[in-house]
Each structure stands twice: as C-alpha cells, then as structure tokens.
Design a protein around this motif. Structure first.
Motif, mmCIF file in Angstrom:
data_model
loop_
_atom_site.group_PDB
_atom_site.id
_atom_site.type_symbol
_atom_site.label_atom_id
_atom_site.label_comp_id
_atom_site.label_asym_id
_atom_site.label_seq_id
_atom_site.Cartn_x
_atom_site.Cartn_y
_atom_site.Cartn_z
ATOM 1 N N ARG A 2 3.764 -2.824 -1.321
ATOM 2 C CA ARG A 2 3.936 -3.491 -1.907
ATOM 3 C C ARG A 2 2.774 -4.354 -1.120
ATOM 4 N NH1 ARG A 2 8.845 -3.878 -3.206
ATOM 5 N NH2 ARG A 2 8.794 -5.942 -1.217
ATOM 6 N N ASP A 3 2.970 -4.427 -0.132
ATOM 7 C CA ASP A 3 2.027 -5.364 1.130
ATOM 8 C C ASP A 3 1.144 -4.779 1.861
ATOM 9 O OD1 ASP A 3 4.371 -7.318 0.846
ATOM 10 O OD2 ASP A 3 5.419 -7.008 2.011
ATOM 11 N N HIS A 4 1.401 -3.104 1.997
ATOM 12 C CA HIS A 4 -0.364 -3.122 2.983
ATOM 13 C C HIS A 4 0.081 -1.625 2.027
ATOM 14 C CE1 HIS A 4 0.948 -5.035 6.207
ATOM 15 N NE2 HIS A 4 2.375 -5.212 6.012
ATOM 16 N N PRO A 5 -0.304 -0.961 1.266
ATOM 17 C CA PRO A 5 -1.100 -0.274 0.195
ATOM 18 C C PRO A 5 -2.046 0.698 1.025
ATOM 19 C CG PRO A 5 -1.921 -1.752 -0.580
ATOM 20 C CD PRO A 5 -1.037 -2.194 0.516
ATOM 21 N N LYS A 6 -2.449 -0.140 1.825
ATOM 22 C CA LYS A 6 -3.987 1.395 2.358
ATOM 23 C C LYS A 6 -3.107 2.029 3.583
ATOM 24 C CE LYS A 6 -8.428 -0.855 0.975
ATOM 25 N NZ LYS A 6 -8.946 -2.062 1.011
ATOM 26 N N LEU A 7 -2.746 0.844 4.090
ATOM 27 C CA LEU A 7 -2.414 1.616 5.338
ATOM 28 C C LEU A 7 -1.415 3.067 4.842
ATOM 29 C CD1 LEU A 7 -1.804 1.348 8.264
ATOM 30 C CD2 LEU A 7 -0.141 -0.396 7.829
ATOM 31 N N CYS A 8 -0.385 2.469 4.246
ATOM 32 C CA CYS A 8 0.630 3.486 3.277
ATOM 33 C C CYS A 8 -0.392 4.924 3.435
ATOM 34 C CB CYS A 8 1.550 3.251 2.370
ATOM 35 S SG CYS A 8 2.794 2.186 2.501
ATOM 36 N N MET A 9 -1.423 4.827 2.228
ATOM 37 C CA MET A 9 -2.062 5.810 1.908
ATOM 38 C C MET A 9 -2.526 6.708 3.092
ATOM 39 S SD MET A 9 -2.952 7.174 -0.897
ATOM 40 C CE MET A 9 -2.640 6.617 -2.177
ATOM 41 N N THR A 10 -3.028 5.960 3.584
ATOM 42 C CA THR A 10 -3.886 6.625 5.520
ATOM 43 C C THR A 10 -2.666 7.327 5.609
ATOM 44 O OG1 THR A 10 -5.125 4.670 5.578
ATOM 45 C CG2 THR A 10 -4.864 5.706 7.782
ATOM 46 N N MET A 11 -1.499 6.953 6.144
ATOM 47 C CA MET A 11 -0.466 7.736 6.497
ATOM 48 C C MET A 11 0.471 8.825 5.904
ATOM 49 S SD MET A 11 2.285 5.157 7.587
ATOM 50 C CE MET A 11 1.662 3.091 8.804
ATOM 51 N N LEU A 12 0.437 8.520 4.589
ATOM 52 C CA LEU A 12 0.852 9.465 3.544
ATOM 53 C C LEU A 12 -0.710 10.754 3.130
ATOM 54 C CD1 LEU A 12 2.356 8.465 0.240
ATOM 55 C CD2 LEU A 12 3.152 9.300 2.417
ATOM 56 N N LYS A 13 -2.147 10.292 3.571
ATOM 57 C CA LYS A 13 -3.257 11.187 4.449
ATOM 58 C C LYS A 13 -2.734 12.036 5.095
ATOM 59 C CE LYS A 13 -6.222 9.014 1.602
ATOM 60 N NZ LYS A 13 -8.313 8.774 1.267
ATOM 61 N N ASN A 14 -2.655 11.347 6.532
ATOM 62 C CA ASN A 14 -2.065 12.265 7.673
ATOM 63 C C ASN A 14 -1.427 12.769 7.320
ATOM 64 O OD1 ASN A 14 -4.671 10.857 8.310
ATOM 65 N ND2 ASN A 14 -3.272 9.424 9.548
ATOM 66 N N VAL A 15 -0.082 12.833 6.462
ATOM 67 C CA VAL A 15 1.093 13.520 6.483
ATOM 68 C C VAL A 15 0.478 15.100 5.788
ATOM 69 C CG1 VAL A 15 3.113 14.023 5.344
ATOM 70 C CG2 VAL A 15 3.248 12.064 6.673
ATOM 71 N N VAL A 16 0.345 15.028 4.577
ATOM 72 C CA VAL A 16 -0.601 15.558 3.559
ATOM 73 C C VAL A 16 -1.811 16.725 5.449
ATOM 74 C CG1 VAL A 16 -2.203 16.478 2.092
ATOM 75 C CG2 VAL A 16 -0.287 14.704 1.942
ATOM 76 N N LYS A 17 -2.158 16.148 5.584
ATOM 77 C CA LYS A 17 -2.812 16.914 6.797
ATOM 78 C C LYS A 17 -2.705 17.580 7.598
ATOM 79 C CE LYS A 17 -7.033 13.471 5.873
ATOM 80 N NZ LYS A 17 -8.008 12.856 7.167
#
Length: 97
Positions: A80-95
């Motif tokens: 809720r508070d940091h959606p862009k940061l969450c998305m960045t972290m998840l992208k890095n996990v997938v990579k």
C-alpha cells in the motif's frame, strides 16, 4: 521490529563509519530475520541505509520464502505504502530464479 532503536543504531554506525558496530548490527538483524520482519528490513536497507550484508541476506530470504513473506501484514502495508519498491523487489526475485 518492535523498536526503531536498532535501526537508528545501524544508521549512526554507518554515518560515523563505525564498521565493527555496523557489522554487529547487521549480524543481529540477520540472526533475527523472519517472514514478519523481512519486508521491513528490505525497505530499511533500500530507503535509508546501505547495509549491504543485511540487504543481501534479506533479499535471499525473500527469494527463498517469498510466499510466507508476502502473506504478512508488513508486506501488505508495504504494497500500500510503497508499491513501486515492492514491484522492483519482486522483479529482482524473478530475475534471480
């Protein structure tokens, strides 16, 4: 993390280049990492302080136990508070899979 004091100690240790204290703080966080506090530790290292070893370990923890971490209230709050940061972290996990 119940108290913000450990985070403040780590910030001060980094600011004043107290490497031994900084390393001890990071070690204490790493020893206490859990699904409930992983998101908070990741966001702390991303937004406030370059705690390299803590960030590396917390990211590996997220990668290994992503479903448990993402099921916590802390992760929901982060989304809720940091959606862009969450998305960045998840992208890095997938990579890294």
């Amino acid at each position: 993390m119940e108290s913000k004091m450990p985070f403040e100690i780590l910030k001060v240790a980094g600011k004043y280049m107290l490497d031994q204290l900084k390393m001890e703080c990071e070690t204490q966080f790493i020893d206490r990492i859990s699904a409930e506090n992983c998101a908070e530790l990741l966001f702390f290292t991303e937004e406030n302080h370059p705690a390299f070893y803590l960030k590396k370990y917390a990211f590996a923890f997220l990668r290994k136990l992503s479903s448990e971490v993402m099921a916590t209230e802390a992760w929901e709050k982060a989304e809720r508070d940091h959606p862009k940061l969450c998305m960045t972290m998840l992208k890095n996990v997938v990579k890294t899979l």
